[in-house]
Design an enzyme around this catalytic site. Structure first.
Site, PDB file in Angstrom:
ATOM      1  CD  GLN A 124      -2.934  -1.126   2.275  1.00 29.05           C
ATOM      2  OE1 GLN A 124      -2.687  -1.813   3.256  1.00 29.05           O
ATOM      3  NE2 GLN A 124      -4.005  -0.362   2.208  1.00 29.05           N
ATOM      4  CG  HIS A 155      -1.056  -6.206   5.202  1.00 33.70           C
ATOM      5  ND1 HIS A 155      -1.062  -5.605   6.442  1.00 33.70           N
ATOM      6  CD2 HIS A 155      -2.173  -5.754   4.585  1.00 33.70           C
ATOM      7  CE1 HIS A 155      -2.124  -4.818   6.566  1.00 33.70           C
ATOM      8  NE2 HIS A 155      -2.812  -4.889   5.445  1.00 33.70           N
ATOM      9  CG  ASN A 189      -3.597  -7.553   7.859  1.00 30.85           C
ATOM     10  OD1 ASN A 189      -3.674  -7.061   8.984  1.00 30.85           O
ATOM     11  ND2 ASN A 189      -4.341  -7.148   6.847  1.00 30.85           N
ATOM     12  CD  GLU A 190      -7.922  -6.653   8.298  1.00 34.28           C
ATOM     13  OE1 GLU A 190      -8.230  -6.609   7.088  1.00 34.28           O
ATOM     14  OE2 GLU A 190      -8.178  -5.725   9.079  1.00 34.28           O
TER      15      GLU A 190
HETATM   16  C1  BGC Z   1      -6.413  -3.718   6.068  1.00 33.26           C
HETATM   17  C2  BGC Z   1      -5.672  -2.557   5.451  1.00 33.26           C
HETATM   18  C3  BGC Z   1      -6.654  -1.568   4.869  1.00 33.26           C
HETATM   19  C4  BGC Z   1      -7.550  -1.085   5.993  1.00 33.26           C
HETATM   20  C5  BGC Z   1      -8.570  -0.061   5.550  1.00 33.26           C
HETATM   21  C6  BGC Z   1      -7.651  -3.335   6.834  1.00 33.26           C
HETATM   22  O1  BGC Z   1      -8.668  -4.246   6.581  1.00 33.26           O
HETATM   23  O2  BGC Z   1      -5.543  -4.491   6.844  1.00 33.26           O
HETATM   24  O3  BGC Z   1      -4.797  -3.049   4.494  1.00 33.26           O
HETATM   25  O4  BGC Z   1      -6.031  -0.507   4.256  1.00 33.26           O
HETATM   26  O5  BGC Z   1      -8.263  -2.150   6.519  1.00 33.26           O
HETATM   27  O6  BGC Z   1      -9.444  -0.626   4.629  1.00 33.26           O
END
Ligand code: BGC
Length: 458
Positions: free
Chosen positions: A41, A136, A180-181
């Site tokens: 990002q 990520h 991540n997530e």
């Molecule tokens: C993610 C980020 C994203 C942010 C805002 C999160 O779900 O880890 O990569 O930019 O939310 O959408």
């Protein structure tokens, strides 16, 4: 004095002093004050990643944008560490991009290793402790071509990558996030087709879900083995995206049941599986299975929480669709139409501590898209307030990372959403400017750090 102002004065004076104290919670000495980013990002020119390839397709990113040079952090990293010093944070959550490190299978780019190492060293020399994320949302394209989380070689490859990052880039970093997530990654890639591999097939979700759990477990053990050999302290966890899921119609039992299912599957199935080793997915009229992964139980030393918003869930006989998730009418929202719901942070943390008691928690992301910067200040203030409430209620929270340090490439939403404490002027040499809300965050961080130091008699 007009009646309304005397009433207001009476109300103010009659609030017990403790309530004022409560509005500015006290965070303990050593609290991690942090901002977060991810490599794809902000770095730019991440050409060997699957997301870069994905962006080349038509209609995948709003306004046909592509990540391109992103926020050009790959070149501006020294200045960006300076921005963090200016903020006064003591922690930085960042990710290391596998596609840069190993652009082709088996070929390590040692110049990239050195560049990341220099960034980590500069951060630590500046008194800023990194938290490193290994995955990520992006893979090298060659891994995607082999099947991503479904490729049978992913477990070994991911753990080799993790160990390389640990040993060659960040041997002194203590806190690691493997993925991540995972649930957002799964939904985006396999349910709504908004990221690679671009599927919309609930039947296809089980394999990558189990793949992520196994890959996490493998790299968890590999990182611990490396740290044990080097006699260094290490903690490994994941960053879970937790959302409040409330029924759309408060008293409707079907909405309540649908909200409970969404909450169970989206929020808790994954983190609880990492504790118990058993993944339980139960969706009435949808996929239902359980899976035991022997190496998985107990493989999170701390829990990363990404908290953004709440969904109101409406029941539909057709099962969950995009229409099942609604935003509360009249509620304050961000530029992305996400409800701003600070009390939700308290709610998810208290629920987390109930379901997985005793684990240290780090807020690994919290923020909003707010280009005009009219809501971020109150957003930060109110989320910190509810964070303090959760801590007072006994949740062991060690830190707070604001998402994000900089404006950045917001995946399929492109560059329009502005999440940064620093604004990035993409048309003017990527110039960074601290937003007023960033200044506010910095003041909160500095005041809290100074208070904690004074209390500790430093
Ligand atoms: C993610 C980020 C994203 C942010 C805002 C999160 O779900 O880890 O990569 O930019 O939310 O959408």
């Amino acid at each position: 004095m007009p009646i309304l102002s005397s009433l207001a004065l009476f109300l103010v004076l009659s609030v017990p002093r403790s309530a004022f104290a409560e509005t500015a919670p006290r965070f303990p000495a050593g609290f991690k004050w942090c901002t977060a980013t991810s490599a794809h990002q902000i770095e730019g020119m991440n050409q060997h990643s699957d997301w870069w390839q994905w962006e080349q397709g038509v209609g995948r990113v709003r306004h046909g944008e592509r990540s391109g040079r992103a926020a050009d952090h790959w070149n501006r990293w020294i200045d960006d560490v300076g921005l963090m010093r200016e903020l006064g944070v003591n922690t930085y959550r960042m990710s290391v991009e596998w596609a840069r490190l190993e652009p082709r299978r088996g070929e390590i780019d040692w110049a990239v290793v050195s560049r990341y190492r220099a960034e980590i060293d500069l951060l630590r020399a500046s008194g800023i402790e990194p938290i490193i994320t290994l995955h990520h949302f992006t893979f090298p394209q060659w891994i995607r071509d082999l099947g991503g989380w479904e490729w049978e070689g992913i477990f070994e490859a991911f753990s080799e990558f993790g160990v390389l990052v640990y040993s060659a880039i960040a041997p002194d970093v203590r806190d690691w996030i493997t993925i991540n997530e995972p649930m957002v990654h799964l939904v985006a890639g396999y349910l709504v087709g908004m990221s690679p591999p671009g599927l919309s097939d609930i039947g296809a979700t089980r394999a990558p879900l189990v793949g992520m759990l196994k890959a996490h477990a493998r790299v968890y053990h590999a990182l611990h083995a490396s740290a044990a050999r080097a006699s260094k302290p290490l903690r490994v966890g994941l960053a879970h995206h937790l959302r409040v899921m409330d029924p759309y119609r408060r008293l409707n039992p079907l909405d309540a049941a649908a909200a409970a299912v969404a909450d169970q599957v989206f929020n808790w199935a994954f983190p609880v599986a990492v504790e118990t080793g058993v993944l339980e997915v139960r969706i009435p009229f949808g996929p239902s299975f359980s899976e035991f992964i022997p190496t998985l139980a107990g493989t999170q030393d701390f829990i990363g929480v990404n908290y953004y918003s709440r969904d109101l869930i409406v029941f539909s006989a057709r099962g969950f669709t995009r229409g099942s998730f609604k935003v509360k009418a009249g509620a304050p929202v961000s530029d992305m139409n996400w409800e701003i719901y600070p009390r939700g942070l308290y709610r998810v943390l208290v629920e987390l501590a109930k379901r997985i008691p005793g684990k240290p928690v780090v807020i690994t992301e919290n923020g909003l898209a707010d280009a005009a910067d009219t809501r971020r200040r109150a957003f930060i203030r109110d989320h910190l307030f509810y964070l303090g409430r959760a801590m007072a209620a006994g949740v062991n929270v060690e830190g707070y990372c604001h998402w994000s340090l900089l404006d950045n490439f917001e995946w399929s939403d492109g560059f329009e959403p502005r999440f940064g404490l620093y604004e990035v002027d993409y048309d003017n040499g990527f110039k960074r400017t601290l937003r007023a809300s960033g200044q506010y965050y910095s003041e909160r961080v500095r005041a809290s750090t100074a208070r904690a130091r004074a209390r500790a008699g430093e």
